[in-house]
Scaffold this motif. Structure first.
Motif, PDB file in Angstrom:
ATOM      1  N   PRO A 126      24.076  71.245  35.756  1.00 51.03           N
ATOM      2  CA  PRO A 126      23.414  69.993  36.117  1.00 51.03           C
ATOM      3  C   PRO A 126      21.901  70.140  36.277  1.00 51.03           C
ATOM      4  O   PRO A 126      21.195  69.143  36.359  1.00 51.03           O
ATOM      5  CB  PRO A 126      24.068  69.609  37.444  1.00 51.03           C
ATOM      6  CG  PRO A 126      24.490  70.912  38.026  1.00 51.03           C
ATOM      7  CD  PRO A 126      24.876  71.771  36.857  1.00 51.03           C
ATOM      8  N   THR A 141      16.123  64.579  39.355  1.00 46.75           N
ATOM      9  CA  THR A 141      17.413  64.085  39.805  1.00 46.75           C
ATOM     10  C   THR A 141      18.514  64.889  39.134  1.00 46.75           C
ATOM     11  O   THR A 141      18.468  65.111  37.938  1.00 46.75           O
ATOM     12  CB  THR A 141      17.580  62.599  39.440  1.00 46.75           C
ATOM     13  OG1 THR A 141      16.498  61.877  40.005  1.00 46.75           O
ATOM     14  CG2 THR A 141      18.882  62.049  39.969  1.00 46.75           C
ATOM     15  N   THR A 142      19.468  65.325  39.914  1.00 37.52           N
ATOM     16  CA  THR A 142      20.577  66.106  39.383  1.00 37.52           C
ATOM     17  C   THR A 142      21.835  65.263  39.407  1.00 37.52           C
ATOM     18  O   THR A 142      22.174  64.687  40.428  1.00 37.52           O
ATOM     19  CB  THR A 142      20.790  67.378  40.227  1.00 37.52           C
ATOM     20  OG1 THR A 142      19.593  68.136  40.183  1.00 37.52           O
ATOM     21  CG2 THR A 142      21.917  68.205  39.686  1.00 37.52           C
ATOM     22  N   THR A 143      22.516  65.182  38.274  1.00 38.70           N
ATOM     23  CA  THR A 143      23.758  64.436  38.166  1.00 38.70           C
ATOM     24  C   THR A 143      24.871  65.412  37.822  1.00 38.70           C
ATOM     25  O   THR A 143      24.812  66.089  36.813  1.00 38.70           O
ATOM     26  CB  THR A 143      23.656  63.343  37.084  1.00 38.70           C
ATOM     27  OG1 THR A 143      22.566  62.496  37.397  1.00 38.70           O
ATOM     28  CG2 THR A 143      24.931  62.534  37.002  1.00 38.70           C
ATOM     29  N   TRP A 144      25.861  65.470  38.688  1.00 39.44           N
ATOM     30  CA  TRP A 144      27.004  66.368  38.496  1.00 39.44           C
ATOM     31  C   TRP A 144      28.132  65.588  37.844  1.00 39.44           C
ATOM     32  O   TRP A 144      29.091  65.219  38.485  1.00 39.44           O
ATOM     33  CB  TRP A 144      27.448  66.916  39.844  1.00 39.44           C
ATOM     34  CG  TRP A 144      26.429  67.760  40.514  1.00 39.44           C
ATOM     35  CD1 TRP A 144      25.245  67.351  41.027  1.00 39.44           C
ATOM     36  CD2 TRP A 144      26.490  69.159  40.728  1.00 39.44           C
ATOM     37  NE1 TRP A 144      24.564  68.411  41.559  1.00 39.44           N
ATOM     38  CE2 TRP A 144      25.323  69.538  41.398  1.00 39.44           C
ATOM     39  CE3 TRP A 144      27.443  70.134  40.437  1.00 39.44           C
ATOM     40  CZ2 TRP A 144      25.066  70.844  41.760  1.00 39.44           C
ATOM     41  CZ3 TRP A 144      27.179  71.438  40.817  1.00 39.44           C
ATOM     42  CH2 TRP A 144      26.001  71.784  41.455  1.00 39.44           C
ATOM     43  N   ASN A 145      28.019  65.327  36.549  1.00 37.60           N
ATOM     44  CA  ASN A 145      29.043  64.518  35.898  1.00 37.60           C
ATOM     45  C   ASN A 145      29.745  65.237  34.750  1.00 37.60           C
ATOM     46  O   ASN A 145      30.584  64.645  34.092  1.00 37.60           O
ATOM     47  CB  ASN A 145      28.456  63.193  35.416  1.00 37.60           C
ATOM     48  CG  ASN A 145      27.335  63.386  34.428  1.00 37.60           C
ATOM     49  OD1 ASN A 145      27.003  64.497  34.058  1.00 37.60           O
ATOM     50  ND2 ASN A 145      26.747  62.291  33.990  1.00 37.60           N
ATOM     51  N   ASP A 146      29.409  66.492  34.490  1.00 37.97           N
ATOM     52  CA  ASP A 146      30.030  67.231  33.398  1.00 37.97           C
ATOM     53  C   ASP A 146      30.158  68.696  33.809  1.00 37.97           C
ATOM     54  O   ASP A 146      29.164  69.419  33.826  1.00 37.97           O
ATOM     55  CB  ASP A 146      29.188  67.101  32.140  1.00 37.97           C
ATOM     56  CG  ASP A 146      29.779  67.837  30.948  1.00 37.97           C
ATOM     57  OD1 ASP A 146      30.835  68.497  31.087  1.00 37.97           O
ATOM     58  OD2 ASP A 146      29.171  67.765  29.868  1.00 37.97           O
ATOM     59  N   GLU A 205      21.148  71.569  31.924  1.00 33.25           N
ATOM     60  CA  GLU A 205      22.007  70.997  30.879  1.00 33.25           C
ATOM     61  C   GLU A 205      22.542  72.023  29.877  1.00 33.25           C
ATOM     62  O   GLU A 205      23.107  71.657  28.854  1.00 33.25           O
ATOM     63  CB  GLU A 205      21.290  69.863  30.134  1.00 33.25           C
ATOM     64  CG  GLU A 205      20.919  68.695  31.017  1.00 33.25           C
ATOM     65  CD  GLU A 205      22.140  68.012  31.635  1.00 33.25           C
ATOM     66  OE1 GLU A 205      23.171  67.874  30.962  1.00 33.25           O
ATOM     67  OE2 GLU A 205      22.050  67.629  32.810  1.00 33.25           O
ATOM     68  N   TRP A 232      19.939  71.827  46.458  1.00 33.53           N
ATOM     69  CA  TRP A 232      20.987  70.804  46.501  1.00 33.53           C
ATOM     70  C   TRP A 232      21.942  71.090  47.655  1.00 33.53           C
ATOM     71  O   TRP A 232      22.276  70.199  48.426  1.00 33.53           O
ATOM     72  CB  TRP A 232      21.748  70.782  45.169  1.00 33.53           C
ATOM     73  CG  TRP A 232      22.942  69.896  45.205  1.00 33.53           C
ATOM     74  CD1 TRP A 232      22.973  68.543  44.992  1.00 33.53           C
ATOM     75  CD2 TRP A 232      24.286  70.278  45.522  1.00 33.53           C
ATOM     76  NE1 TRP A 232      24.254  68.078  45.150  1.00 33.53           N
ATOM     77  CE2 TRP A 232      25.086  69.130  45.466  1.00 33.53           C
ATOM     78  CE3 TRP A 232      24.888  71.491  45.831  1.00 33.53           C
ATOM     79  CZ2 TRP A 232      26.445  69.148  45.716  1.00 33.53           C
ATOM     80  CZ3 TRP A 232      26.246  71.514  46.080  1.00 33.53           C
ATOM     81  CH2 TRP A 232      27.005  70.349  46.015  1.00 33.53           C
TER      82      TRP A 232
END
Length: 58
Positions: A14, A4-9, A17, A44
């Protein structure tokens, strides 16, 4: 590579890290130097392409 990839930073890739030198252009440079992250980005992008009205230009 995470499932799972989270684009939060924007300061970190992502996919792995890793801290990026700069957001934006630094991410593009990072992709060019890291084939696994580039593959993750392409996967993605192909998954979200249908969600973006008018297509994806990036």
């Amino acid at each position: 590579m995470a499932a799972t990839t989270t684009w939060n930073d924007p300061n970190h890739c992502p996919f792995c890290e890793t801290e990026l030198e700069t957001p934006g252009a630094g991410f593009v440079d990072h992709l060019g130097q890291n084939p696994d992250c580039e593959d993750g980005f392409e996967a993605w992008r192909s998954n979200v392409a249908g969600d973006v009205p008018g297509g994806w230009s990036g």
